[in-house]
Design an enzyme around this catalytic site. Structure first.
Site, PDB file in Angstrom:
ATOM      1  N   CYS A  20       0.837  -1.197   0.000  1.00  0.00           N
ATOM      2  CA  CYS A  20       0.000   0.000   0.000  1.00  0.00           C
ATOM      3  C   CYS A  20       0.872   1.247   0.000  1.00  0.00           C
ATOM      4  CB  CYS A  20      -0.878   0.008   1.243  1.00  0.00           C
ATOM      5  SG  CYS A  20       0.111  -0.079   2.741  1.00  0.00           S
ATOM      6  N   CYS A  23       3.373   1.784   2.798  1.00  0.00           N
ATOM      7  CA  CYS A  23       4.643   1.054   2.698  1.00  0.00           C
ATOM      8  C   CYS A  23       5.692   1.978   2.088  1.00  0.00           C
ATOM      9  CB  CYS A  23       4.524  -0.159   1.782  1.00  0.00           C
ATOM     10  SG  CYS A  23       3.346  -1.375   2.338  1.00  0.00           S
ATOM     11  N   ASP A 434       1.474 -44.732 -27.356  1.00  0.00           N
ATOM     12  CA  ASP A 434       0.467 -44.829 -26.323  1.00  0.00           C
ATOM     13  C   ASP A 434      -0.827 -44.351 -26.983  1.00  0.00           C
ATOM     14  OD1 ASP A 434      -0.650 -44.975 -23.717  1.00  0.00           O
ATOM     15  OD2 ASP A 434      -0.556 -42.776 -23.637  1.00  0.00           O
ATOM     16  N   ASP A 655       2.555 -39.322 -23.675  1.00  0.00           N
ATOM     17  CA  ASP A 655       2.340 -37.920 -23.341  1.00  0.00           C
ATOM     18  C   ASP A 655       2.355 -37.603 -21.857  1.00  0.00           C
ATOM     19  OD1 ASP A 655      -0.067 -39.195 -22.777  1.00  0.00           O
ATOM     20  OD2 ASP A 655      -1.178 -37.337 -23.015  1.00  0.00           O
ATOM     21  N   ASP A 659       3.648 -42.219 -18.409  1.00  0.00           N
ATOM     22  CA  ASP A 659       4.419 -42.829 -19.486  1.00  0.00           C
ATOM     23  C   ASP A 659       5.929 -42.732 -19.241  1.00  0.00           C
ATOM     24  OD1 ASP A 659       2.221 -43.583 -20.962  1.00  0.00           O
ATOM     25  OD2 ASP A 659       2.101 -41.667 -22.023  1.00  0.00           O
TER      26      ASP A 659
END
Lengths: 767, 118
Positions: A20, A23, A434, A655, A659
């Site tokens: 803010c 700060c 696959d 993928d 795997d």
């Protein structure tokens, strides 16, 4: 006022951690309290501090002050921009400087060489002023070429000899020094002069180095291009405002706005808005991808249409682009097995050439057919041998091709982990795909919901029960069923005692009733009779659908119904499989589906070999089994005598994370589309797009690169094997041919350039 | 007479070349604890570095030699290719996980060294 006599400095730097405006005030106060700081202003909006301070304040003091307030100042970033450069930048600068110096040397020595050549052969070039043929003038003209332009050869020779090794610079330094030194001797005591030989050799070799250095700059173009993709700034939302900050300061969790036509700065997930994104620069995927809330976006890709907000999830070295750059750089520094021979040869090369040169001198001196010319022949042939030998071409043959090849792959979303993977991909004999997510889109949809006629359970109820049970499941089909239920606006119910039965299905209790949902094996295990539905199930499976059965689990278990799910084959699957088969590669498909469903999908893709009913953890062992099987066959083919070197190479294309073991078990693991760390690490080749034709492209790239390497090695070996003996004068007895040392220099320069040039040809390969 | 002198001289040069290049004593093996300074000057010093398997060692490499042949160091088995700016230390971290001898060399593969992992 009080500091007028003391030099003050101003500095602006970014600050991290402000929430803010107060700060900002806190940091300002802290900075002003630091002795020597004259003024400090902190801007909350741009998150920067501007400080004016006296020369006795160090940057560390400012950083400490900011840290003391609980924030962080990015001072190192700023210093990097000012003076500190990365080693790549230093390298680039050094290379450019080297090329510039080489250019100057080439120009000056070319001019001097022409004058020396003209002066050395007044009988040929008659219009040249006589003074150029004067020995002293020739000496004066040749000396700068020998010791200024050629100084680098002496430097390299010195550093090699200190370590009792030699490089091609040693050969050039010795060869030209011999020609120059003998000419100086002749100038004083009388005899033949070879100033022209010495300077022309140096000029031609420097010209070769110059062209080679310029060409080599292009072998690493790929990485430079990838790095150039990076956006420079990001538009980050800070409270109610938006600020443009350097990309280095983006933090994980930042919300970033991307407008049409802009580059996406870092990796993240869309939180608001929809758009179409061109990811071709990273994935090679040519069609823009539509993205909406929840979809991930990749840094460095281009936002085509809409404006959206996204949350940064990966920054700095964690982004996809950074990982791609790292992977390409690593691959380019790895060594292809084919290079080993060249390595062995080049470690003995130079000393052997030195030995051959001495032998040439001795043999010609002792056995010259014309004794009056003995010394001349012996000397020029020795110099020709020293000059023509070109270990450089051997050293450049493989690495330049690997660099250009891996770079070319990266441009098309084909990431090659190391040179070895690139080399063996060309030898793939068997490739296992696959099914889900690799051959198919991986987005299954519910196609049939059939209730058991006897019980007459409504299909909506069936879906609701199945979706409720699947809520706790991680199976890819669970999401499909839940999605379908949501689209029908059905609510899922509470499930207790949920249990996943590995490779079979799931079970759970809803409103006190126990249900099971899964494949035939599960029904068999629970003794549920489904035989009256068998023909229907078979029909669905023949259509390539995955069938799941829902049953009530009690003393007399009953089948409630059937839910069939189908995944569509990728558009590219058929073509890719056909192209692989055309290359005489055995294509296999592996899946957890039962044989009938699997075969139906395989048929559609044109695959004849199917491994069905394989559990995820069995994929790796199936790959090994296939390897053993193929091995036996091929060893048998080869009369059981030849073993390891004829092992047929097996590739696995998958993928997902599950795997990874199979990707690692295969000789070439090809991970597809995911870009997950684990898959990328286990795979030799990662395809960033989901197009199956990239598998073919990767194999094609491997083939083309290997061809270039072979041509380079053939040329480099052949060149030395043929021309060194020619320089030694082996053709003289037959044809009376001897090699002029200046022509040897030309050939030697041309051989290195031709190898680099041949590698650069890979840039224009069509994938 | 000339021929005899040239022949004897030639043979002596041959023997010298053979001794000079092939007769060198083996590189002294230096074991690394955590880090080691490697000087690049007419080759690598030390040229034989021993690292324990599973440990991470830092090679602090500094090139003092202006020879551009040595400007790059390549350790293929560890996928390292680093440009070595003159007189500036470059750190390379290596974590070997298998035993063996792994060669490293300059960009042109003319100067060699090795990493021994045990």
């Amino acid at each position: 006022m009080s500091n007028n006599n003391q030099a003050s400095q101003k500095l602006s730097f970014p600050i991290i951690g402000m929430h803010c405006a107060s700060c900002a005030r806190l940091i300002e106060r802290q900075l002003v309290r630091t002795p020597g700081v004259l003024s400090a202003a902190v801007n909350y909006g741009s998150e920067t501090a501007s400080v004016e301070y006296t020369s006795d304040v160090k940057e560390e003091d400012l950083a400490k002050a900011v840290e003391g307030a609980g924030y962080r100042a990015i001072l190192d970033q700023r210093t990097k921009d000012r003076g500190q450069r990365t080693s790549d930048e230093i390298k680039e600068e050094a290379k450019k400087k080297e090329i510039k110096e080489l250019k100057l040397k080439v120009i000056v020595s070319s001019i001097l060489s022409v004058l020396i050549f003209a002066g050395s052969f007044p009988e040929w070039i008659t219009f040249v002023p006589k003074i150029l043929s004067n020995n002293i003038v020739l000496f004066i003209l040749a000396t700068p070429v020998q010791f200024w332009a050629g100084w680098q050869f002496y430097l390299a020779t010195r550093s090699g000899l200190k370590n009792r090794t030699a490089s091609m610079d040693t050969l050039i330094a010795i060869g030209t020094s011999a020609a120059y030194g003998y000419s100086v001797w002749s100038m004083i005591f009388g005899g033949d002069k070879y100033f022209d030989t010495a300077v022309i050799i140096i000029t031609l070799i420097l010209l070769g180095r110059y062209l080679e250095a310029r060409a080599k700059l292009h072998t690493s173009d790929a990485i430079r291009k990838l790095l150039a993709l990076q956006a420079k700034t990001a538009r980050v939302i800070r409270g109610s405002t938006e600020v443009d900050i350097p990309i280095e300061e983006v933090k994980v969790g930042d919300i970033i706005r991307v407008r049409p036509g802009e580059k996406i700065p870092v990796d993240g997930v869309i939180t608001e808005g929809v758009s179409s994104i061109d990811e071709s620069m990273v994935t090679g995927e040519s069609i823009p991808v539509d993205k909406t809330v929840g979809n991930s976006v990749i840094g460095a890709t281009i936002n085509k249409s809409g404006t959206f907000l996204f949350k940064a999830t990966k920054i700095g070295s964690d982004t996809m682009l950074a990982r791609v750059v790292k992977m390409v750089a690593e691959a380019q520094s790895s060594k292809a097995p084919i290079q080993r021979l060249a390595d062995v040869v080049s470690s003995y090369f130079v000393p052997i050439v030195l030995i051959l040169a001495v032998l040439t001198f001795v043999i010609w001196f002792d056995f010259s057919p014309i004794s009056s010319e003995a010394f001349k022949h012996a000397f020029t042939n020795m110099v020709a041998v020293l000059i023509i030998a070109c270990p450089c071409a051997l050293g450049l043959a493989t690495p330049t091709a690997i660099m250009v090849g891996t770079g070319k792959g990266a441009e098309h979303g084909i990431l090659i982990k190391d040179a070895e993977s690139l080399e063996i991909a060309n030898k793939i004999k068997t490739i296992v795909f696959d099914k889900t997510g690799t051959l198919t889109e991986g987005k299954p949809t519910v196609t049939d919901v059939i209730s058991s006629q006897k019980l007459n359970v409504k299909s909506q109820k069936l879906l609701q029960l199945a979706a409720s049970l699947e809520q706790g499941s991680e199976h890819s089909l669970a999401e499909t069923i839940i999605k379908k239920t949501h689209s029908l606006k059905l609510k899922t119910q509470k499930v207790t005692n949920f249990k996943a039965i590995h490779g079979m299905g799931i079970e759970g209790e809803i409103e006190g009733k126990k249900y099971i949902f899964g494949n035939r094996a599960l029904m068999d295990k629970e003794k549920i009779n489904y035989k009256n539905q068998e023909s229907r199930i078979m029909n669905l499976e023949e259509e390539g659908k995955t069938v799941m059965l829902l049953a009530l689990r009690q003393a007399q278990g009953k089948l409630l119904g059937i839910i069939a799910v189908a995944d569509t084959l990728k558009a590219s699957a058929k073509d890719a499989v056909a192209m692989l088969q055309k290359r005489k590669i055995d294509v296999w498909m592996v899946t957890g589906d039962n044989e009938r469903t699997a075969k139906a999908i395989a048929r559609e893709a044109g695959i004849n070999n199917v491994l069905a009913g394989v559990l995820p953890n069995e994929k790796a062992s199936k790959v090994n089994e296939l390897r053993i099987k193929n091995n036996v066959l091929s060893n048998w083919d080869n009369s059981k005598f030849i073993k390891h070197n004829t092992e047929p190479v097996i590739a696995f294309v998958g993928d997902g994370i599950n795997d990874a073991p199979a990707l690692a078990a295969a000789d070439v693991g090809i991970a597809m589309g995911s870009g997950t760390d684990i898959a990328m690490e286990s795979a030799g080749i990662t395809l960033l797009n989901r197009d199956l034709n990239s598998v073919v492209s990767a194999i094609e790239l491997s083939k083309k690169t290997l061809n270039v390497i072979k041509q380079n090695l053939f040329w480099a070996f052949g060149y030395n094997i043929v021309l060194i003996p020619v320089a030694m004068g082996v053709l003289y007895p037959f044809f009376g041919w001897l090699l002029n040392p200046a022509i040897a220099a030309f050939a030697m320069a041309a051989s290195s350039i031709s190898v680099v040039g041949n590698s650069l040809r890979l840039k224009s390969v069509r994938l | 007479m000339d021929k005899l002198v040239v022949t004897i001289g030639g043979l002596s040069v041959l023997s010298f070349i053979y001794w000079f290049f092939f007769g060198k004593s083996k590189d002294e093996i230096v074991e690394v604890k955590d880090n080691i300074d490697v000087i690049v000057d007419g080759g690598y010093k030390p040229a034989a570095i021993k690292i324990k398997k599973g440990k991470t060692a830092t090679l602090r490499i500094k090139r003092l030699d202006t020879n551009s042949c040595l400007e790059e160091i390549i350790i293929p088995d560890f996928k390292v290719k680093e440009y070595l700016p003159l007189n500036k230390e470059v750190e390379i971290k290596i974590s070997p996980n298998k035993n063996g001898e792994f060669n490293f060399h300059c960009g042109m593969n003319m100067y060699h060294g090795k990493i021994i992992v045990e």
